[in-house]
Design a protein around this motif. Structure first.
Motif, PDB file in Angstrom:
ATOM      1  N   LEU A 283       0.823  -1.219   0.000  1.00 12.75           N
ATOM      2  CA  LEU A 283       0.000   0.000   0.000  1.00 12.75           C
ATOM      3  C   LEU A 283       0.851   1.260   0.000  1.00 12.75           C
ATOM      4  O   LEU A 283       0.466   2.273  -0.578  1.00 12.75           O
ATOM      5  N   GLN A 284       2.005   1.222   0.663  1.00 14.59           N
ATOM      6  CA  GLN A 284       2.953   2.341   0.669  1.00 14.59           C
ATOM      7  C   GLN A 284       2.264   3.687   0.957  1.00 14.59           C
ATOM      8  O   GLN A 284       2.323   4.603   0.149  1.00 14.59           O
ATOM      9  N   THR A 285       1.648   3.772   2.113  1.00 13.86           N
ATOM     10  CA  THR A 285       0.943   4.990   2.490  1.00 13.86           C
ATOM     11  C   THR A 285       1.552   5.585   3.758  1.00 13.86           C
ATOM     12  O   THR A 285       1.710   4.884   4.768  1.00 13.86           O
ATOM     13  N   ASP A 286       1.911   6.855   3.698  1.00 12.37           N
ATOM     14  CA  ASP A 286       2.611   7.518   4.805  1.00 12.37           C
ATOM     15  C   ASP A 286       1.848   7.496   6.132  1.00 12.37           C
ATOM     16  O   ASP A 286       2.474   7.343   7.190  1.00 12.37           O
ATOM     17  N   PRO A 287       0.531   7.696   6.143  1.00 13.73           N
ATOM     18  CA  PRO A 287      -0.165   7.699   7.442  1.00 13.73           C
ATOM     19  C   PRO A 287       0.037   6.426   8.259  1.00 13.73           C
ATOM     20  O   PRO A 287       0.038   6.475   9.492  1.00 13.73           O
ATOM     21  N   THR A 288       0.224   5.286   7.605  1.00 18.12           N
ATOM     22  CA  THR A 288       0.468   4.054   8.366  1.00 18.12           C
ATOM     23  C   THR A 288       1.854   4.087   9.005  1.00 18.12           C
ATOM     24  O   THR A 288       2.040   3.567  10.111  1.00 18.12           O
ATOM     25  N   VAL A 289       2.801   4.690   8.315  1.00 21.28           N
ATOM     26  CA  VAL A 289       4.147   4.818   8.869  1.00 21.28           C
ATOM     27  C   VAL A 289       4.109   5.721  10.100  1.00 21.28           C
ATOM     28  O   VAL A 289       4.718   5.429  11.137  1.00 21.28           O
ATOM     29  N   ILE A 290       3.383   6.824   9.971  1.00 15.16           N
ATOM     30  CA  ILE A 290       3.261   7.773  11.087  1.00 15.16           C
ATOM     31  C   ILE A 290       2.632   7.089  12.302  1.00 15.16           C
ATOM     32  O   ILE A 290       3.086   7.286  13.438  1.00 15.16           O
ATOM     33  N   TYR A 291       1.617   6.280  12.055  1.00 12.47           N
ATOM     34  CA  TYR A 291       0.969   5.581  13.172  1.00 12.47           C
ATOM     35  C   TYR A 291       1.951   4.612  13.835  1.00 12.47           C
ATOM     36  O   TYR A 291       1.923   4.434  15.064  1.00 12.47           O
ATOM     37  N   GLY A 292       2.819   4.011  13.060  1.00  6.02           N
ATOM     38  CA  GLY A 292       3.831   3.125  13.631  1.00  6.02           C
ATOM     39  C   GLY A 292       4.811   3.869  14.522  1.00  6.02           C
ATOM     40  O   GLY A 292       5.354   3.302  15.475  1.00  6.02           O
ATOM     41  N   VAL A 293       5.027   5.155  14.225  1.00  6.23           N
ATOM     42  CA  VAL A 293       5.932   5.982  15.025  1.00  6.23           C
ATOM     43  C   VAL A 293       5.234   6.483  16.286  1.00  6.23           C
ATOM     44  O   VAL A 293       5.777   6.414  17.397  1.00  6.23           O
ATOM     45  N   THR A 294       4.003   6.994  16.133  1.00  5.56           N
ATOM     46  CA  THR A 294       3.303   7.614  17.264  1.00  5.56           C
ATOM     47  C   THR A 294       2.394   6.655  18.018  1.00  5.56           C
ATOM     48  O   THR A 294       2.030   6.922  19.162  1.00  5.56           O
ATOM     49  N   GLU A 295       1.988   5.560  17.343  1.00  2.33           N
ATOM     50  CA  GLU A 295       0.984   4.629  17.857  1.00  2.33           C
ATOM     51  C   GLU A 295      -0.306   5.362  18.257  1.00  2.33           C
ATOM     52  O   GLU A 295      -0.984   4.981  19.203  1.00  2.33           O
ATOM     53  N   GLY A 296      -0.583   6.425  17.522  1.00  2.73           N
ATOM     54  CA  GLY A 296      -1.829   7.154  17.726  1.00  2.73           C
ATOM     55  C   GLY A 296      -1.817   8.121  18.889  1.00  2.73           C
ATOM     56  O   GLY A 296      -2.835   8.744  19.190  1.00  2.73           O
ATOM     57  N   LYS A 297      -0.670   8.279  19.549  1.00  6.43           N
ATOM     58  CA  LYS A 297      -0.597   9.148  20.733  1.00  6.43           C
ATOM     59  C   LYS A 297      -0.089  10.535  20.334  1.00  6.43           C
ATOM     60  O   LYS A 297       1.071  10.871  20.507  1.00  6.43           O
ATOM     61  N   GLY A 298      -1.001  11.311  19.783  1.00  5.25           N
ATOM     62  CA  GLY A 298      -0.663  12.665  19.384  1.00  5.25           C
ATOM     63  C   GLY A 298      -0.285  12.774  17.924  1.00  5.25           C
ATOM     64  O   GLY A 298      -0.399  11.821  17.145  1.00  5.25           O
ATOM     65  N   VAL A 299       0.207  13.966  17.546  1.00  2.53           N
ATOM     66  CA  VAL A 299       0.555  14.285  16.165  1.00  2.53           C
ATOM     67  C   VAL A 299       2.065  14.255  16.019  1.00  2.53           C
ATOM     68  O   VAL A 299       2.802  14.695  16.913  1.00  2.53           O
ATOM     69  N   LEU A 300       2.554  13.723  14.891  1.00  4.15           N
ATOM     70  CA  LEU A 300       3.995  13.642  14.666  1.00  4.15           C
ATOM     71  C   LEU A 300       4.621  15.033  14.638  1.00  4.15           C
ATOM     72  O   LEU A 300       5.677  15.264  15.221  1.00  4.15           O
ATOM     73  N   GLY A 301       3.994  15.973  13.956  1.00  6.08           N
ATOM     74  CA  GLY A 301       4.442  17.362  13.976  1.00  6.08           C
ATOM     75  C   GLY A 301       5.649  17.660  13.106  1.00  6.08           C
ATOM     76  O   GLY A 301       6.257  18.732  13.219  1.00  6.08           O
ATOM     77  N   ARG A 302       6.038  16.750  12.253  1.00  4.41           N
ATOM     78  CA  ARG A 302       7.164  16.949  11.339  1.00  4.41           C
ATOM     79  C   ARG A 302       7.043  15.956  10.201  1.00  4.41           C
ATOM     80  O   ARG A 302       6.181  15.076  10.202  1.00  4.41           O
ATOM     81  N   GLY A 303       7.920  16.102   9.226  1.00  2.00           N
ATOM     82  CA  GLY A 303       7.924  15.164   8.118  1.00  2.00           C
ATOM     83  C   GLY A 303       8.548  13.841   8.512  1.00  2.00           C
ATOM     84  O   GLY A 303       9.293  13.749   9.498  1.00  2.00           O
ATOM     85  N   LEU A 304       8.226  12.807   7.749  1.00  2.00           N
ATOM     86  CA  LEU A 304       8.807  11.494   8.000  1.00  2.00           C
ATOM     87  C   LEU A 304      10.268  11.446   7.567  1.00  2.00           C
ATOM     88  O   LEU A 304      10.658  12.043   6.551  1.00  2.00           O
ATOM     89  N   ARG A 305      11.067  10.744   8.341  1.00  2.00           N
ATOM     90  CA  ARG A 305      12.461  10.542   7.992  1.00  2.00           C
ATOM     91  C   ARG A 305      12.592   9.275   7.151  1.00  2.00           C
ATOM     92  O   ARG A 305      11.779   8.355   7.251  1.00  2.00           O
ATOM     93  N   GLN A 306      13.646   9.229   6.351  1.00  2.00           N
ATOM     94  CA  GLN A 306      13.889   8.043   5.528  1.00  2.00           C
ATOM     95  C   GLN A 306      14.055   6.801   6.386  1.00  2.00           C
ATOM     96  O   GLN A 306      13.596   5.706   6.032  1.00  2.00           O
ATOM     97  N   SER A 307      14.685   6.973   7.534  1.00  2.00           N
ATOM     98  CA  SER A 307      14.878   5.828   8.422  1.00  2.00           C
ATOM     99  C   SER A 307      13.541   5.295   8.923  1.00  2.00           C
ATOM    100  O   SER A 307      13.381   4.085   9.134  1.00  2.00           O
ATOM    101  N   GLU A 308      12.570   6.184   9.107  1.00  2.00           N
ATOM    102  CA  GLU A 308      11.242   5.764   9.560  1.00  2.00           C
ATOM    103  C   GLU A 308      10.473   5.071   8.448  1.00  2.00           C
ATOM    104  O   GLU A 308       9.683   4.139   8.711  1.00  2.00           O
ATOM    105  N   LEU A 309      10.684   5.517   7.225  1.00  2.00           N
ATOM    106  CA  LEU A 309      10.034   4.858   6.094  1.00  2.00           C
ATOM    107  C   LEU A 309      10.561   3.438   5.911  1.00  2.00           C
ATOM    108  O   LEU A 309       9.845   2.560   5.408  1.00  2.00           O
ATOM    109  N   ARG A 310      11.821   3.210   6.321  1.00  2.00           N
ATOM    110  CA  ARG A 310      12.416   1.878   6.166  1.00  2.00           C
ATOM    111  C   ARG A 310      12.231   1.005   7.406  1.00  2.00           C
ATOM    112  O   ARG A 310      12.402  -0.215   7.339  1.00  2.00           O
TER     113      ARG A 310
END
Length: 384
Positions: A283-310
């Protein structure tokens, strides 16, 4: 002589009866006829008021022409005991009989002040609104973040106003953690929510409440509405979808919700993800990556890093195959319906187009061209 006196007395009695009948008829006509009010007004009835108090206020506002007739009419109709406290819209030309029906009816107050507690992706906001009876438009008199700012005077006045109506507005795309944080954070409610509900299980919409209501009961209502919505949409799903359960449909709906805020795009975005799932593409969709970082606890507040995409998380759809294990937000009804009735397309790519919407493509070459245009827009915005 006595016969003459009796005849005169009878005549007087008959005349009196006729006069009384005429007076009653006139009173009924006044009570049921069009009233003198020229523009709509908001009538506030404090707790403990009597019909005489209401008649006095109506007279002062020019809504009735005779307080005595109003009181007698309400009493004759047996409506005095049903007088409600609240704020009531009185329409132009409303008769006394109609006004009595308004202030003694079983409906909710129809004008006055509204307190709206908005729970959105970016936080919470309390709004106090006043209805203009003439235009029927609400005007915001106060807006503030209850977690950062003291309540303004308008809020205190709204709490003192018996006619104030209260609503929690749950915006599309909020996470269950955000909802619980918001509900636990307002002193308008009671009870404590200890556990976070399953992601995606709460329905975004308006929920009326009274101050002092139990947080758990409001949360249970949100869950019940979402369960009903999902069941109905599942029963009406189209054939051939790559989702096997209502739970999988809810996961897909949450991704659609986070990918677009444009209502007209939802079914087209849904078609992209359905096509990718059917083709075995990630699916390659950024919002799922963001959820993996925050686990839904608030807003990321910045762009995704390449390391987070991987980085491999259960939700990173750049890494995992198919759908993530849970929803990534609470989707609204339209996103649920889009997931189960997507537009029929051959599209498998999309990217932001700079207008708030997206540019869609069937081939990688088309998509790369759309991405290049988006990069130009980003660069231009950065200069500005």
């Amino acid at each position: 002589m006595w016969r003459h006196i009796a005849a005169n007395a009878l005549t007087v009695f008959i005349v009196a009866l006729v006069a009384l009948a005429g007076l009653i008829g006139w009173g009924q006509a006044q009570y049921r006829g069009e009233g003198p009010l020229e523009t709509a007004t908001c009538l506030r009835v404090p707790s403990g008021s009597s019909m005489a108090d209401v008649a006095e206020d109506l007279t002062a506002q020019g809504a009735i022409s005779n307080a005595t007739i109003y009181r007698l009419g309400a009493d004759y109709g047996g409506r005095n005991a049903f007088l409600k406290a609240g704020s009531f819209l009185i329409e132009p030309g409303a008769s006394m009989e109609e006004i009595v029906g308004v202030v003694t009816g079983d409906g909710r107050s129809t004008c006055g002040t509204e307190v709206i507690y908005v729970v959105s992706v970016n936080g919470q906001e309390m709004r106090v609104r006043e209805l203009d009876p003439e235009t029927q438009d609400f005007e915001i008199t106060a807006e503030y973040d209850p977690k950062e700012t003291e309540a303004p005077a308008q809020m205190a006045a709204a709490l003192d106003d018996v006619g104030t109506q209260f609503r929690v507005v749950l915006a599309e795309g909020v996470t269950s953690w955000q909802v619980v944080e918001a509900l636990n954070g307002t002193d308008l409610l009671t009870g404590e929510i200890a556990d976070i509900p399953a992601e995606g299980s709460l329905a975004p919409r308006d929920y009326p409440f009274l101050p002092g209501a139990d947080r758990g009961e409001i949360l249970a209502e949100m869950a019940e509405v979402q369960s009903t919505r999902l069941a109905e949409a599942w029963d009406n799903r189209v054939e051939g979808l790559p989702v096997e359960t209502p739970e999988e449909a809810l996961i897909l709906a949450s991704i659609i919700e986070k990918e677009t805020g444009v209502a007209e795009e939802r079914r087209k975005v849904a078609s992209v993800f359905v096509n990718r799932l059917n083709l075995g593409m990630r699916l390659q969709t950024d919002p799922t990556v963001i959820y993996g970082v925050t686990e839904g606890k608030g807003v990321l507040g910045r762009g995704l890093r390449q390391s987070e995409l991987r980085r491999e998380t259960p939700w990173n759809t750049y890494v995992i195959e198919g759908l993530p294990p849970t929803p990534i937000a609470n989707p609204g009804l339209e996103s649920i319906e889009a997931a189960l009735d997507p537009e029929a397309t051959d599209l498998i790519y999309f990217v932001a187009d700079g207008t708030g919407g997206h540019a869609f493509a069937k081939t990688l070459d088309e998509h790369n061209a759309n991405v290049a245009k988006w990069r130009e827009i980003e660069a231009e915005r950065a200069k500005q």
